[in-house]
Scaffold this active site. Structure first.
Site, PDB file in Angstrom:
ATOM      1  N   HIS A 140      16.476  51.363  40.355  1.00 12.93           N
ATOM      2  CA  HIS A 140      15.139  50.958  39.790  1.00 12.93           C
ATOM      3  C   HIS A 140      14.222  50.286  40.260  1.00 12.93           C
ATOM      4  O   HIS A 140      14.819  49.635  41.776  1.00 12.93           O
ATOM      5  CB  HIS A 140      16.204  50.329  38.703  1.00 12.93           C
ATOM      6  CG  HIS A 140      17.530  50.750  37.299  1.00 12.93           C
ATOM      7  ND1 HIS A 140      18.603  51.487  37.805  1.00 12.93           N
ATOM      8  CD2 HIS A 140      16.805  52.008  36.960  1.00 12.93           C
ATOM      9  CE1 HIS A 140      19.215  51.806  37.000  1.00 12.93           C
ATOM     10  NE2 HIS A 140      18.564  52.160  36.592  1.00 12.93           N
TER      11      HIS A 140
ATOM     12  N   SER B 253      16.338  54.494  31.351  1.00 14.10           N
ATOM     13  CA  SER B 253      17.030  52.815  32.268  1.00 14.10           C
ATOM     14  C   SER B 253      15.431  52.167  32.479  1.00 14.10           C
ATOM     15  O   SER B 253      15.226  51.043  32.857  1.00 14.10           O
ATOM     16  CB  SER B 253      17.606  52.738  33.328  1.00 14.10           C
ATOM     17  OG  SER B 253      17.174  53.490  34.538  1.00 14.10           O
TER      18      SER B 253
ATOM     19  N   ASP C 253      17.708  47.669  43.137  1.00 14.62           N
ATOM     20  CA  ASP C 253      19.926  48.668  42.506  1.00 14.62           C
ATOM     21  C   ASP C 253      19.324  49.429  43.108  1.00 14.62           C
ATOM     22  O   ASP C 253      20.630  50.156  43.680  1.00 14.62           O
ATOM     23  CB  ASP C 253      20.106  47.653  41.398  1.00 14.62           C
ATOM     24  CG  ASP C 253      19.658  49.118  40.504  1.00 14.62           C
ATOM     25  OD1 ASP C 253      18.586  50.161  40.826  1.00 14.62           O
ATOM     26  OD2 ASP C 253      20.637  48.980  39.268  1.00 14.62           O
TER      27      ASP C 253
END
Ligand SMILES: *[C@@H]1O[C@H](CO)[C@@H](O)[C@H](O)[C@H]1NC(C)=O
Ligand SMILES: *[C@@H]1O[C@H](CO)[C@@H](O)[C@H](O)[C@H]1NC(C)=O
Ligand SMILES: *[C@@H]1O[C@H](CO)[C@@H](O)[C@H](O)[C@H]1NC(C)=O
Ligand SMILES: *[C@@H]1O[C@H](CO)[C@@H](O)[C@H](O)[C@H]1NC(C)=O
Length: 374
Positions: free
Chosen positions: A338, A30, A335
């Site tokens: 991240h 990610s 979040d």
């Protein structure tokens, strides 16, 4: 004009020249997913993307990621996710990264709260397929000629890797012992030689960041291991990240020996991200360990059951529970798992010059002297 050109060429050998990478091929999780998981398993919700794209853009951030800043700094458009069959344009590269990807394939599926099926071995297969099929597609011409990388661009491209963070959580929470797992993972990472065998010459590998400073890990630190450093980060999880990084450093040293024509740059993103957490205030950031977009308040503003963007039906209306903060540009963590665009930008600014890289080469010159620059 011609004389000036000639003069320029004569002067070249004495002046280090930038590489002019025509494309980027990226492998990762990610931290560099530009829409892969989103294309495969459903879009990332609002307010992801709010800061830069003003809508969700398949990225796990409020804006751009390090790979986006890298592409911009090299004069390239943002890199399309390989899995995006709707709007992909691979003429300047492809991104095989998906959120929740690991180096080693996992046994727990995404549907059961596990990991992405697009582990590094699958990402390599996808690359090999693109490499193999793009020539024929390119030859079809027309619009296809403008959607595929040119044959010669595979040798001149920048190959980026940022993967391993999810292996650390996977091995820890499945009670797998670290050293054998990490040895196997790094052996797997060494299979990037397949890229080399197909012409890849420029590699930019990032080590893994300080996992123990991220809320999604901090809320899961078992009581028996709840030791925190003066920045509030988990000592155990940062030690695990450092173990991976030490072993990665050895692996990369071996790779350099086996890939004589390649430039293999390893960037210590751990140190850069850790100093950002440590001295957040002096760099203009506030509340370093607190998620900007989350739910529940408290020290981390993170609740594993209510993620950023999650909604619920309240009195017949749908309300956003995982909300953004007022000043995302002053936050490090977006979040809980991240980084914000502001943090990514800061980190890219600090790593692109080469001070944290071995060998110490700016990204724009990461092709090394043995790769043709024209
Ligand atoms: C997955 O399961 C197999 C068989 O039980 C085991 O050998 C392997 O180590 C597991 N892999 C991971 C990453 O846990
Ligand atoms: C794909 O991107 C390249 C580079 O930006 C551009 O020249 C080309 O026109 C794009 N292709 C299509 C079909 O939009
Ligand atoms: C790992 O070990 C802990 C402590 O012994 C236990 O509570 C937990 O259920 C184990 N997890 C797995 C996936 O086996
Ligand atoms: C990584 O390996 C290089 C040699 O390849 C060595 O000079 C450097 O000190 C190592 N860095 C770390 C952080 O272990």
């Amino acid at each position: 004009m011609r004389l000036l050109l000639l003069l320029g060429i004569l002067l070249l050998p004495t002046v280090a020249s930038p590489c002019h990478f025509p494309a980027i091929f990226n492998f990762g999780d990610s931290n560099s997913d530009t829409g892969g998981l989103s294309a495969a398993f459903g879009p990332v919700p609002w307010p992801y993307g709010e800061t830069f794209f003003e809508m969700p853009a398949g990225r796990y951030s409020d804006g751009r990621l390090i790979i986006d800043f890298a592409a911009e700094s090299l004069g390239l458009p943002h890199i399309s996710a390989f899995l995006d069959s709707v709007a992909a344009n691979f003429s300047h590269g492809a991104n095989f990264a998906t959120s929740l990807s690991t180096i080693l394939p996992q046994n727990v599926t995404l549907a059961r709260g596990g990991y992405s099926p697009f582990s590094l071995d699958v990402q390599l297969k996808q690359f090999l397929q693109l490499r193999h099929r793009s020539r024929a597609v390119f030859r079809r011409g027309g619009v296809f000629g403008h959607l595929m990388p040119k044959e010669e661009d595979f040798a001149r491209a920048l190959y980026m890797f940022d993967i391993g963070q999810n292996d650390l959580t996977a091995l820890y929470f499945q009670n797998v012992s670290a050293t054998p797992y990490l040895s196997a993972a790094l052996k797997e990472l060494s299979r990037v030689v397949q890229v080399y065998e197909r012409g890849g010459r420029s590699f930019w590998i990032q080590n893994t960041g300080p996992l123990g400073c991220l809320p999604y890990v901090l809320v899961r630190v078992p009581p028996a291991a709840s030791r925190f450093d003066s920045s509030g980060c988990s000592i155990l999880f940062n030690a695990l990240a450092e173990q991976f990084n030490t072993m990665l450093n050895e692996t990369v040293a071996q790779l350099r020996k086996h890939l004589p024509l390649a430039s293999v740059i390893l960037t210590d993103i751990y140190s850069v991200k850790y100093s950002l957490f440590r001295r957040a205030a002096s760099y203009g950031f506030e509340r370093p360990l607190r998620a900007c977009c989350g739910h529940g308040g408290g020290a981390y503003n993170f609740n594993a059951d209510v993620w950023c963007g999650d909604t619920a039906e309240v009195d017949g209306t749908r309300v956003l529970l995982g909300k953004s903060c007022r000043k995302p540009w002053k936050r490090i963590v977006w979040d809980g798992a991240h980084y914000t665009e502001a943090a990514n930008k800061w980190v890219f600014h600090h790593i692109s010059g080469g001070e944290f890289s071995h060998p110490s080469v700016p990204l724009s010159m990461a092709c090394g002297k043995k790769t043709p620059t024209t």
